[in-house]
Design an enzyme around this catalytic site. Structure first.
Site, PDB file in Angstrom:
ATOM      1  N   ARG A 123      43.546  35.911  30.839  1.00 36.86           N
ATOM      2  CA  ARG A 123      43.717  36.278  30.678  1.00 36.86           C
ATOM      3  C   ARG A 123      45.196  35.745  29.939  1.00 36.86           C
ATOM      4  O   ARG A 123      45.324  35.092  30.566  1.00 36.86           O
ATOM      5  CB  ARG A 123      44.206  37.780  31.812  1.00 36.86           C
ATOM      6  CG  ARG A 123      43.183  38.872  31.815  1.00 36.86           C
ATOM      7  CD  ARG A 123      43.920  39.550  32.688  1.00 36.86           C
ATOM      8  NE  ARG A 123      45.270  40.418  32.696  1.00 36.86           N
ATOM      9  CZ  ARG A 123      45.889  40.306  33.931  1.00 36.86           C
ATOM     10  NH1 ARG A 123      45.604  39.800  34.644  1.00 36.86           N
ATOM     11  NH2 ARG A 123      46.931  41.458  33.426  1.00 36.86           N
ATOM     12  N   LYS A 188      42.740  34.372  44.149  1.00 30.98           N
ATOM     13  CA  LYS A 188      42.301  35.373  43.407  1.00 30.98           C
ATOM     14  C   LYS A 188      40.888  34.704  43.712  1.00 30.98           C
ATOM     15  O   LYS A 188      40.506  33.697  42.636  1.00 30.98           O
ATOM     16  CB  LYS A 188      43.268  34.996  41.806  1.00 30.98           C
ATOM     17  CG  LYS A 188      42.338  35.622  40.834  1.00 30.98           C
ATOM     18  CD  LYS A 188      42.950  35.993  39.665  1.00 30.98           C
ATOM     19  CE  LYS A 188      42.279  36.068  38.395  1.00 30.98           C
ATOM     20  NZ  LYS A 188      43.636  36.620  36.932  1.00 30.98           N
ATOM     21  N   ARG A 322      56.270  39.591  45.312  1.00 30.08           N
ATOM     22  CA  ARG A 322      57.022  38.356  46.587  1.00 30.08           C
ATOM     23  C   ARG A 322      57.213  38.363  48.014  1.00 30.08           C
ATOM     24  O   ARG A 322      57.540  39.234  48.632  1.00 30.08           O
ATOM     25  CB  ARG A 322      59.421  38.845  46.344  1.00 30.08           C
ATOM     26  CG  ARG A 322      59.391  39.364  44.468  1.00 30.08           C
ATOM     27  CD  ARG A 322      60.496  38.395  43.778  1.00 30.08           C
ATOM     28  NE  ARG A 322      61.066  37.879  44.334  1.00 30.08           N
ATOM     29  CZ  ARG A 322      62.087  37.219  43.463  1.00 30.08           C
ATOM     30  NH1 ARG A 322      61.495  36.828  42.538  1.00 30.08           N
ATOM     31  NH2 ARG A 322      63.199  36.885  44.083  1.00 30.08           N
TER      32      ARG A 322
HETATM   33  C1  BTN Z   1      41.128  36.029  34.663  1.00 31.19           C
HETATM   34  O1  BTN Z   1      42.060  35.791  33.578  1.00 31.19           O
HETATM   35  O2  BTN Z   1      41.989  36.838  35.488  1.00 31.19           O
HETATM   36  C2  BTN Z   1      39.967  37.010  33.179  1.00 31.19           C
HETATM   37  C3  BTN Z   1      39.365  36.024  33.337  1.00 31.19           C
HETATM   38  C4  BTN Z   1      38.104  36.432  33.286  1.00 31.19           C
HETATM   39  C5  BTN Z   1      36.852  34.886  32.776  1.00 31.19           C
HETATM   40  C6  BTN Z   1      35.281  35.530  32.813  1.00 31.19           C
HETATM   41  S1  BTN Z   1      34.336  34.480  32.844  1.00 31.19           S
HETATM   42  C7  BTN Z   1      33.052  35.042  32.267  1.00 31.19           C
HETATM   43  C8  BTN Z   1      34.513  35.912  30.460  1.00 31.19           C
HETATM   44  N1  BTN Z   1      33.813  34.533  29.757  1.00 31.19           N
HETATM   45  C9  BTN Z   1      35.047  34.473  29.470  1.00 31.19           C
HETATM   46  O3  BTN Z   1      34.998  33.633  28.259  1.00 31.19           O
HETATM   47  N2  BTN Z   1      35.856  34.969  30.095  1.00 31.19           N
HETATM   48  C10 BTN Z   1      34.847  35.885  31.387  1.00 31.19           C
END
Ligand code: BTN
Length: 325
Positions: A123, A188, A322
């Site tokens: 994201r 995460k 926080r």
């Molecule tokens: C995030 O940043 O929280 C989202 C991550 C999403 C990763 C997945 S892996 C499979 C798919 N292909 C990608 O390039 N991104 C998503």
């Protein structure tokens, strides 16, 4: 399959192989084996070379197997899956589906998994660290006709689907951080990226990409820019193939439910998995940073934050929790 991927298949069980036996099985010289072994670091693989014993991976790998995944799919969900590809390497499983299967027929799905992503996307334009064979990178493209209430809650419903899949294979204490980060033991564990093709108010296709950290190799862990966790303590007990199938089942189940009733049917469950309700957070929005206490999510999936005596809902933004004091 290239020599590189055949070499990984040979090494996957984590035991030692001499350069000579690898060379014989691959039909290449010992010098060529050494060159191939060195190139595995580019994929995020950690290989130990021990004089007199040979080469081995720092931990064994369960490679993805399309037949095992397809066998573990529930029949009712497999019947709406038009394709389920398992690739060695892609830039991004989501970008691959966007190029190859969009537009998707309403109520139909295409899935794609890869052992390695060379340009995995997270994201907010962040990279998603995607070393070979140790985590899950999966995308599902789905066709919608028209959705009650639009698609705004879809990324939250996808979070519920991922938590359901994890629970089904025995990971009970995964939770959600708005809008759809999956947290486990303080870091995460998984992320979800929703890409939309078409108009959210009419027929459209969505691509939901999910990355789950299963056994992050030490040599790439340092490149991750946020607190993370993985399922390494379950190593050997959780199968990548079975988790992949569980994820596909739960995503298709969620998409069918979502097509009929939107986010409504997921709200209670999302709230049960919420790990930041009641916490003091800072929320970075396009308009600035809000400091306040999280009061949960509203009926549309917006984050409710109490700040300076009033409660407001936010529909986009990045949360940092926080620490007290
Ligand atoms: C995030 O940043 O929280 C989202 C991550 C999403 C990763 C997945 S892996 C499979 C798919 N292909 C990608 O390039 N991104 C998503």
């Amino acid at each position: 399959m290239t020599t590189r991927y055949r070499l990984i298949q040979l090494l996957a069980d984590g035991t030692f192989f001499s350069g000579e036996s690898l060379g014989q099985q691959l039909g290449i010289s010992r010098a060529a084996v050494w060159k191939q072994i060195r190139s595995l670091a580019d994929l995020g693989l950690d290989v130990h070379a021990v004089r007199g014993r040979g080469y081995r991976l720092s931990s064994s790998l369960e490679l993805l197997d399309q037949a095992v995944i397809q066998q573990a799919l529930a029949t009712e969900f497999a019947s709406c899956l038009d394709s389920c590809e398992v690739m060695q390497s892609l830039d991004s499983t989501s970008d691959h589906l966007k190029r190859c299967v969009v537009p998707v027929q309403p109520g139909r799905a295409h899935a794609c998994l890869a052992e390695w992503q060379t340009a995995g996307r997270g994201r907010r334009g962040r990279p998603w660290v995607s070393p070979y064979g140790s985590n899950l990178y999966l995308s599902l493209a789905w066709g919608f006709d028209a959705v009650p209430g639009g698609l705004s809650g879809l990324s939250l419903a996808a979070g519920v689907a991922v938590v359901r899949a994890l629970r089904l294979i025995g990971v009970q204490d995964a939770g959600l951080k708005w809008p759809n980060d999956i947290l486990f033991r303080g870091g995460k564990l998984a992320g979800i990226l929703v890409d939309l093709a078409g108009e959210s108010s009419g027929p459209c296709s969505v691509i939901i990409g999910v990355g789950i950290n299963m056994n992050m190799p030490a040599n790439v862990a340092g490149t991750i820019s946020q607190p993370w966790s993985d399922l390494s303590e379950f190593q050997g007990r959780i199968s990548r193939n079975i988790l992949a199938a569980s994820l596909l089942n739960e995503m298709v189940r969620m998409l069918r439910e979502f097509s009929c009733q939107g986010l409504t049917g997921f709200l209670d469950e999302w709230r049960r998995y919420d790990v930041i309700a009641g916490q003091t957070v800072s929320l970075q929005t396009g308009q600035g940073t809000i400091l306040g206490k999280v009061c949960g999510i509203d009926e549309q999936g917006g984050l409710q934050v109490s700040s300076q005596g009033s409660i407001k809902s936010y529909h986009s933004g990045e949360i940092s929790v926080r620490l007290a004091g």
